[in-house]
Design a protein around this motif. Structure first.
Motif, PDB file in Angstrom:
ATOM      1  N   ASN A 188      11.741  -6.177  51.493  1.00 25.91           N
ATOM      2  CA  ASN A 188      11.114  -7.503  51.506  1.00 25.91           C
ATOM      3  C   ASN A 188      11.623  -8.426  50.395  1.00 25.91           C
ATOM      4  O   ASN A 188      10.903  -9.299  49.929  1.00 25.91           O
ATOM      5  CB  ASN A 188       9.591  -7.368  51.446  1.00 25.91           C
ATOM      6  CG  ASN A 188       9.074  -6.487  52.566  1.00 25.91           C
ATOM      7  OD1 ASN A 188       9.313  -6.760  53.734  1.00 25.91           O
ATOM      8  ND2 ASN A 188       8.404  -5.411  52.217  1.00 25.91           N
ATOM      9  N   HIS A 189      12.870  -8.257  49.995  1.00 24.85           N
ATOM     10  CA  HIS A 189      13.499  -9.086  48.969  1.00 24.85           C
ATOM     11  C   HIS A 189      13.881 -10.430  49.597  1.00 24.85           C
ATOM     12  O   HIS A 189      14.698 -10.487  50.514  1.00 24.85           O
ATOM     13  CB  HIS A 189      14.742  -8.363  48.443  1.00 24.85           C
ATOM     14  CG  HIS A 189      15.571  -9.168  47.505  1.00 24.85           C
ATOM     15  ND1 HIS A 189      15.163  -9.480  46.236  1.00 24.85           N
ATOM     16  CD2 HIS A 189      16.791  -9.733  47.655  1.00 24.85           C
ATOM     17  CE1 HIS A 189      16.095 -10.190  45.634  1.00 24.85           C
ATOM     18  NE2 HIS A 189      17.101 -10.365  46.470  1.00 24.85           N
ATOM     19  N   VAL A 190      13.274 -11.509  49.126  1.00 30.11           N
ATOM     20  CA  VAL A 190      13.540 -12.845  49.663  1.00 30.11           C
ATOM     21  C   VAL A 190      14.635 -13.500  48.831  1.00 30.11           C
ATOM     22  O   VAL A 190      14.524 -13.594  47.606  1.00 30.11           O
ATOM     23  CB  VAL A 190      12.263 -13.717  49.658  1.00 30.11           C
ATOM     24  CG1 VAL A 190      12.568 -15.120  50.173  1.00 30.11           C
ATOM     25  CG2 VAL A 190      11.167 -13.066  50.495  1.00 30.11           C
ATOM     26  N   HIS A 191      15.705 -13.942  49.528  1.00 34.69           N
ATOM     27  CA  HIS A 191      16.818 -14.575  48.816  1.00 34.69           C
ATOM     28  C   HIS A 191      17.625 -15.460  49.753  1.00 34.69           C
ATOM     29  O   HIS A 191      17.412 -15.475  50.963  1.00 34.69           O
ATOM     30  CB  HIS A 191      17.709 -13.520  48.151  1.00 34.69           C
ATOM     31  CG  HIS A 191      18.501 -12.658  49.092  1.00 34.69           C
ATOM     32  ND1 HIS A 191      19.572 -11.924  48.682  1.00 34.69           N
ATOM     33  CD2 HIS A 191      18.387 -12.402  50.422  1.00 34.69           C
ATOM     34  CE1 HIS A 191      20.097 -11.265  49.704  1.00 34.69           C
ATOM     35  NE2 HIS A 191      19.396 -11.531  50.770  1.00 34.69           N
ATOM     36  N   GLU A 192      18.551 -16.186  49.154  1.00 33.15           N
ATOM     37  CA  GLU A 192      19.593 -16.887  49.894  1.00 33.15           C
ATOM     38  C   GLU A 192      20.898 -16.645  49.156  1.00 33.15           C
ATOM     39  O   GLU A 192      20.915 -16.484  47.935  1.00 33.15           O
ATOM     40  CB  GLU A 192      19.300 -18.383  50.041  1.00 33.15           C
ATOM     41  CG  GLU A 192      19.343 -19.167  48.763  1.00 33.15           C
ATOM     42  CD  GLU A 192      19.169 -20.674  48.971  1.00 33.15           C
ATOM     43  OE1 GLU A 192      19.245 -21.149  50.116  1.00 33.15           O
ATOM     44  OE2 GLU A 192      18.962 -21.368  47.962  1.00 33.15           O
ATOM     45  N   VAL A 193      21.990 -16.581  49.908  1.00 35.68           N
ATOM     46  CA  VAL A 193      23.313 -16.346  49.335  1.00 35.68           C
ATOM     47  C   VAL A 193      24.185 -17.533  49.734  1.00 35.68           C
ATOM     48  O   VAL A 193      24.171 -17.959  50.897  1.00 35.68           O
ATOM     49  CB  VAL A 193      23.909 -15.015  49.833  1.00 35.68           C
ATOM     50  CG1 VAL A 193      25.288 -14.777  49.235  1.00 35.68           C
ATOM     51  CG2 VAL A 193      22.974 -13.843  49.501  1.00 35.68           C
ATOM     52  N   LEU A 194      24.932 -18.055  48.760  1.00 36.83           N
ATOM     53  CA  LEU A 194      25.712 -19.284  48.961  1.00 36.83           C
ATOM     54  C   LEU A 194      27.117 -19.145  48.393  1.00 36.83           C
ATOM     55  O   LEU A 194      27.306 -18.533  47.338  1.00 36.83           O
ATOM     56  CB  LEU A 194      25.042 -20.453  48.218  1.00 36.83           C
ATOM     57  CG  LEU A 194      23.560 -20.688  48.450  1.00 36.83           C
ATOM     58  CD1 LEU A 194      22.967 -21.494  47.318  1.00 36.83           C
ATOM     59  CD2 LEU A 194      23.376 -21.378  49.778  1.00 36.83           C
ATOM     60  N   ASN A 195      28.080 -19.750  49.084  1.00 36.09           N
ATOM     61  CA  ASN A 195      29.399 -19.981  48.507  1.00 36.09           C
ATOM     62  C   ASN A 195      29.431 -21.464  48.162  1.00 36.09           C
ATOM     63  O   ASN A 195      29.622 -22.304  49.035  1.00 36.09           O
ATOM     64  CB  ASN A 195      30.519 -19.627  49.487  1.00 36.09           C
ATOM     65  CG  ASN A 195      31.897 -19.937  48.909  1.00 36.09           C
ATOM     66  OD1 ASN A 195      32.020 -20.362  47.763  1.00 36.09           O
ATOM     67  ND2 ASN A 195      32.926 -19.730  49.698  1.00 36.09           N
ATOM     68  N   GLU A 196      29.230 -21.781  46.903  1.00 36.03           N
ATOM     69  CA  GLU A 196      29.171 -23.180  46.478  1.00 36.03           C
ATOM     70  C   GLU A 196      30.535 -23.794  46.193  1.00 36.03           C
ATOM     71  O   GLU A 196      30.620 -24.986  45.906  1.00 36.03           O
ATOM     72  CB  GLU A 196      28.265 -23.319  45.256  1.00 36.03           C
ATOM     73  CG  GLU A 196      26.820 -23.002  45.580  1.00 36.03           C
ATOM     74  CD  GLU A 196      25.887 -23.274  44.430  1.00 36.03           C
ATOM     75  OE1 GLU A 196      24.779 -23.784  44.704  1.00 36.03           O
ATOM     76  OE2 GLU A 196      26.232 -22.976  43.264  1.00 36.03           O
ATOM     77  N   SER A 197      31.592 -23.003  46.306  1.00 35.57           N
ATOM     78  CA  SER A 197      32.924 -23.563  46.097  1.00 35.57           C
ATOM     79  C   SER A 197      33.214 -24.624  47.153  1.00 35.57           C
ATOM     80  O   SER A 197      32.776 -24.519  48.299  1.00 35.57           O
ATOM     81  CB  SER A 197      33.983 -22.454  46.198  1.00 35.57           C
ATOM     82  OG  SER A 197      35.281 -23.019  46.170  1.00 35.57           O
ATOM     83  N   THR A 198      33.952 -25.634  46.760  1.00 31.79           N
ATOM     84  CA  THR A 198      34.366 -26.657  47.718  1.00 31.79           C
ATOM     85  C   THR A 198      35.759 -26.380  48.268  1.00 31.79           C
ATOM     86  O   THR A 198      36.211 -27.079  49.177  1.00 31.79           O
ATOM     87  CB  THR A 198      34.345 -28.058  47.067  1.00 31.79           C
ATOM     88  OG1 THR A 198      35.223 -28.041  45.930  1.00 31.79           O
ATOM     89  CG2 THR A 198      32.936 -28.445  46.647  1.00 31.79           C
ATOM     90  N   THR A 199      36.443 -25.346  47.734  1.00 31.42           N
ATOM     91  CA  THR A 199      37.830 -25.093  48.145  1.00 31.42           C
ATOM     92  C   THR A 199      38.146 -23.637  48.483  1.00 31.42           C
ATOM     93  O   THR A 199      39.102 -23.389  49.207  1.00 31.42           O
ATOM     94  CB  THR A 199      38.801 -25.526  47.029  1.00 31.42           C
ATOM     95  OG1 THR A 199      38.486 -24.797  45.827  1.00 31.42           O
ATOM     96  CG2 THR A 199      38.714 -27.021  46.768  1.00 31.42           C
ATOM     97  N   GLU A 200      37.389 -22.687  47.972  1.00 32.48           N
ATOM     98  CA  GLU A 200      37.759 -21.275  48.102  1.00 32.48           C
ATOM     99  C   GLU A 200      36.795 -20.487  48.985  1.00 32.48           C
ATOM    100  O   GLU A 200      35.580 -20.619  48.861  1.00 32.48           O
ATOM    101  CB  GLU A 200      37.785 -20.604  46.717  1.00 32.48           C
ATOM    102  CG  GLU A 200      38.748 -21.233  45.736  1.00 32.48           C
ATOM    103  CD  GLU A 200      40.199 -21.075  46.147  1.00 32.48           C
ATOM    104  OE1 GLU A 200      40.556 -19.998  46.676  1.00 32.48           O
ATOM    105  OE2 GLU A 200      40.976 -22.033  45.957  1.00 32.48           O
TER     106      GLU A 200
END
Length: 181
Positions: A132-144
């Motif tokens: 029940n681990h609540v999270h979000e995962v993001l690639n915040e790079s604009t190029t890679e």
């Protein structure tokens, strides 16, 4: 997941006679992410996430996932599964909640101050998590692009998706494996 069709593959893992722990899943994703040939084999799409299903340890569900610049999962949990993930290439950001949420029977929660956690995970960095681990995962790079390896046990029984506005977390949907076919 993106509309791309998953491709089955096998990663050298040893199955255990007992259910794998989150620490064992973290060890698996670490070893798998260290395989440069496997990481390079993932087809990358400039617009949507891509993935390849892997053979996880002890009957676990495992994935190699490609993240184009600017993509993310949105807030979610993996229900009763424990898990681990590790960045194999690029950088991912994980926002998570350091709070135990009720597992069922609610639609909207007001979060307490101080429950937000943020981690930047560069290549070779990862983490394990409990049920029940609540999270979000993001690639915040604009190029890679980023690439990561994920493992869950038991295989995902469902994923709950949430929206978040300020301190309010709202349950939006519940997905089951048949929804991902």
């Amino acid at each position: 997941m993106s509309p791309s069709a998953p491709v089955s593959t096998t990663s050298g893992s040893r199955a255990s006679a007992t259910s794998p722990t989150s620490a064992e899943l973290l060890d698996f994703v670490r070893r798998t992410a260290a395989d440069p040939e496997l990481i390079a084999s993932l087809p990358l799409d400039p617009e949507g996430r891509t993935w390849v299903r892997l053979q996880g340890p002890g009957g676990s569900e495992a994935w190699l996932i490609g993240w184009p610049p600017g993509t993310g999962t949105g807030w979610h949990d993996h229900a009763e599964s424990v898990g681990a993930f590790l960045t194999a290439a690029g950088t991912l950001k994980e926002n998570s909640l350091a709070a135990r949420l009720p597992t069922d029977g609610w639609k909207t929660l007001e979060l307490s101050e101080g429950v937000d956690r943020e981690r930047e995970l560069t290549a070779g960095q990862g983490r394990a998590f409990g049920r029940n681990h609540v999270h979000e995962v993001l690639n915040e790079s604009t190029t890679e692009h980023a690439v990561s390896v994920h493992a869950y046990y038991p295989p995902l029984p469902r994923i709950r998706r949430y929206s978040r506005t300020g301190e309010v977390l709202r349950l939006e949907s519940v997905e089951r494996p048949e929804d991902w076919q």
